[in-house]
Design an enzyme around this catalytic site. Structure first.
Site, PDB file in Angstrom:
ATOM      1  N   ARG A  61       0.811  -1.219   0.000  1.00 21.96           N
ATOM      2  CA  ARG A  61       0.000   0.000   0.000  1.00 21.96           C
ATOM      3  C   ARG A  61       0.845   1.270   0.000  1.00 21.96           C
ATOM      4  O   ARG A  61       0.364   2.345  -0.369  1.00 21.96           O
ATOM      5  CB  ARG A  61      -0.983  -0.018   1.172  1.00 21.96           C
ATOM      6  CG  ARG A  61      -2.197  -0.880   0.891  1.00 21.96           C
ATOM      7  CD  ARG A  61      -3.095  -0.966   2.092  1.00 21.96           C
ATOM      8  NE  ARG A  61      -2.770  -2.087   2.953  1.00 21.96           N
ATOM      9  CZ  ARG A  61      -3.127  -2.174   4.227  1.00 21.96           C
ATOM     10  NH1 ARG A  61      -3.793  -1.201   4.791  1.00 21.96           N
ATOM     11  NH2 ARG A  61      -2.803  -3.244   4.925  1.00 21.96           N
ATOM     12  N   GLU A  98       1.116  -5.821  13.098  1.00 19.58           N
ATOM     13  CA  GLU A  98      -0.033  -5.687  14.001  1.00 19.58           C
ATOM     14  C   GLU A  98      -0.725  -7.052  14.147  1.00 19.58           C
ATOM     15  O   GLU A  98      -1.225  -7.409  15.198  1.00 19.58           O
ATOM     16  CB  GLU A  98      -1.001  -4.647  13.418  1.00 19.58           C
ATOM     17  CG  GLU A  98      -2.120  -4.227  14.352  1.00 19.58           C
ATOM     18  CD  GLU A  98      -3.063  -3.229  13.689  1.00 19.58           C
ATOM     19  OE1 GLU A  98      -2.838  -2.877  12.506  1.00 19.58           O
ATOM     20  OE2 GLU A  98      -4.022  -2.830  14.349  1.00 19.58           O
TER      21      GLU A  98
HETATM   22  C1  PRP Z   1      -0.054  -2.722   6.690  1.00 17.39           C
HETATM   23  C2  PRP Z   1       0.053  -1.249   6.365  1.00 17.39           C
HETATM   24  C3  PRP Z   1       1.428  -0.900   6.869  1.00 17.39           C
HETATM   25  C4  PRP Z   1       1.594  -1.808   8.080  1.00 17.39           C
HETATM   26  C5  PRP Z   1       1.338  -1.051   9.351  1.00 17.39           C
HETATM   27  O1  PRP Z   1       0.597  -3.431   5.647  1.00 17.39           O
HETATM   28  O2  PRP Z   1      -0.060  -1.023   4.955  1.00 17.39           O
HETATM   29  O3  PRP Z   1       2.420  -1.232   5.900  1.00 17.39           O
HETATM   30  O4  PRP Z   1       0.614  -2.857   7.932  1.00 17.39           O
HETATM   31  O5  PRP Z   1       1.436  -1.884  10.479  1.00 17.39           O
HETATM   32  P1  PRP Z   1       2.587  -1.770  11.554  1.00 17.39           P
HETATM   33  O6  PRP Z   1       2.834  -0.309  11.847  1.00 17.39           O
HETATM   34  O7  PRP Z   1       2.006  -2.488  12.747  1.00 17.39           O
HETATM   35  O8  PRP Z   1       3.798  -2.458  11.015  1.00 17.39           O
HETATM   36  P2  PRP Z   1       0.484  -4.997   5.422  1.00 17.39           P
HETATM   37  O9  PRP Z   1       1.714  -5.640   5.937  1.00 17.39           O
HETATM   38  O10 PRP Z   1      -0.822  -5.472   5.964  1.00 17.39           O
HETATM   39  O11 PRP Z   1       0.530  -5.219   3.860  1.00 17.39           O
HETATM   40  P3  PRP Z   1       0.018  -4.443   2.565  1.00 17.39           P
HETATM   41  O12 PRP Z   1       0.509  -3.033   2.603  1.00 17.39           O
HETATM   42  O13 PRP Z   1       0.680  -5.220   1.480  1.00 17.39           O
HETATM   43  O14 PRP Z   1      -1.477  -4.514   2.520  1.00 17.39           O
HETATM   44 MG    MG Z   2       1.593  -2.126   4.124  1.00 20.35          MG
END
Ligand code: PRP
Ligand code: MG
Length: 174
Positions: A61, A98
């Site tokens: 993202r 998370e």
């Molecule tokens: C989500 C979001 C951030 C991260 C935040 O990504 O886009 O990158 O989690 O969480 P944190 O501060 O606890 O580390 P995710 O890993 O779900 O993957 P994506 O961006 O590919 O959807």
């Molecule tokens: Mg992410």
């Protein structure tokens, strides 16, 4: 267009990806041309005078606004990817998410010592991903890195894990 409209465009999805988590879904913001423009312009205003030469986006993202920002700033764009995706020599860091755990990798030749680096991700939650990203970026330079998020979940206090950052900015706080 204003920040209230942007906030209203972010969809809250309860119990995703697991019970108890309210997922901040930015797809509903990204698909709206006026919202996307407002967010992109707001982030650009924040960084236009910082001399940024590389924007680093966190898969996946973080790629959306990160690449728009790189284009607007006249900077290059670097991909921080999930493990096993980058084809050449990489540095790798493991981190807690998370919900679950993961790793990030970066190509060893992606950043020069004199680059001024802006790290961008869509969301700061626990700070695990951003902290891992900063750990990776430390391998290139002793210069602290600017860090940008679209959304910060302040109640998770992820900022406290980002001591290596130069300046941390989030457009929206929940
Ligand atoms: C989500 C979001 C951030 C991260 C935040 O990504 O886009 O990158 O989690 O969480 P944190 O501060 O606890 O580390 P995710 O890993 O779900 O993957 P994506 O961006 O590919 O959807
Ligand atoms: Mg992410």
């Amino acid at each position: 267009m204003n920040l209230e409209t942007v906030i209203a465009s972010i969809r809250n999805v309860p119990d995703f990806p697991k019970p108890g988590i309210i997922f901040k879904d930015i797809t509903t913001a990204m698909k709206d041309a006026e919202v996307l423009k407002f967010i992109s312009d707001s982030l650009y205003e924040e960084y236009k005078d910082k001399g940024i030469t590389k924007v680093v986006g966190v898969e996946s993202r973080g790629f959306v606004l990160g690449s728009i920002l790189a284009y607007k700033l006249g900077a290059g764009f670097v991909l921080l990817r999930k493990p096993g995706k980058l084809p050449a020599d990489t540095y790798k860091v493991d981190y807690d998410l998370e919900y679950g755990s993961d790793s990030l990798e970066i190509h060893k030749d992606s950043i020069a010592e004199n680059d001024v680096v802006l790290l961008h991700d869509d969301l700061l939650a626990t700070g695990g991903s951003a902290n891992a990203a900063l750990e990776l970026l430390k391998k290139f330079s002793h210069n602290p890195v600017y860090v940008s998020f679209l959304i910060e979940l302040t109640f998770l206090d992820g900022k406290k894990r980002l001591g290596a950052a130069k300046e941390i900015h989030s457009l929206i706080q929940f």
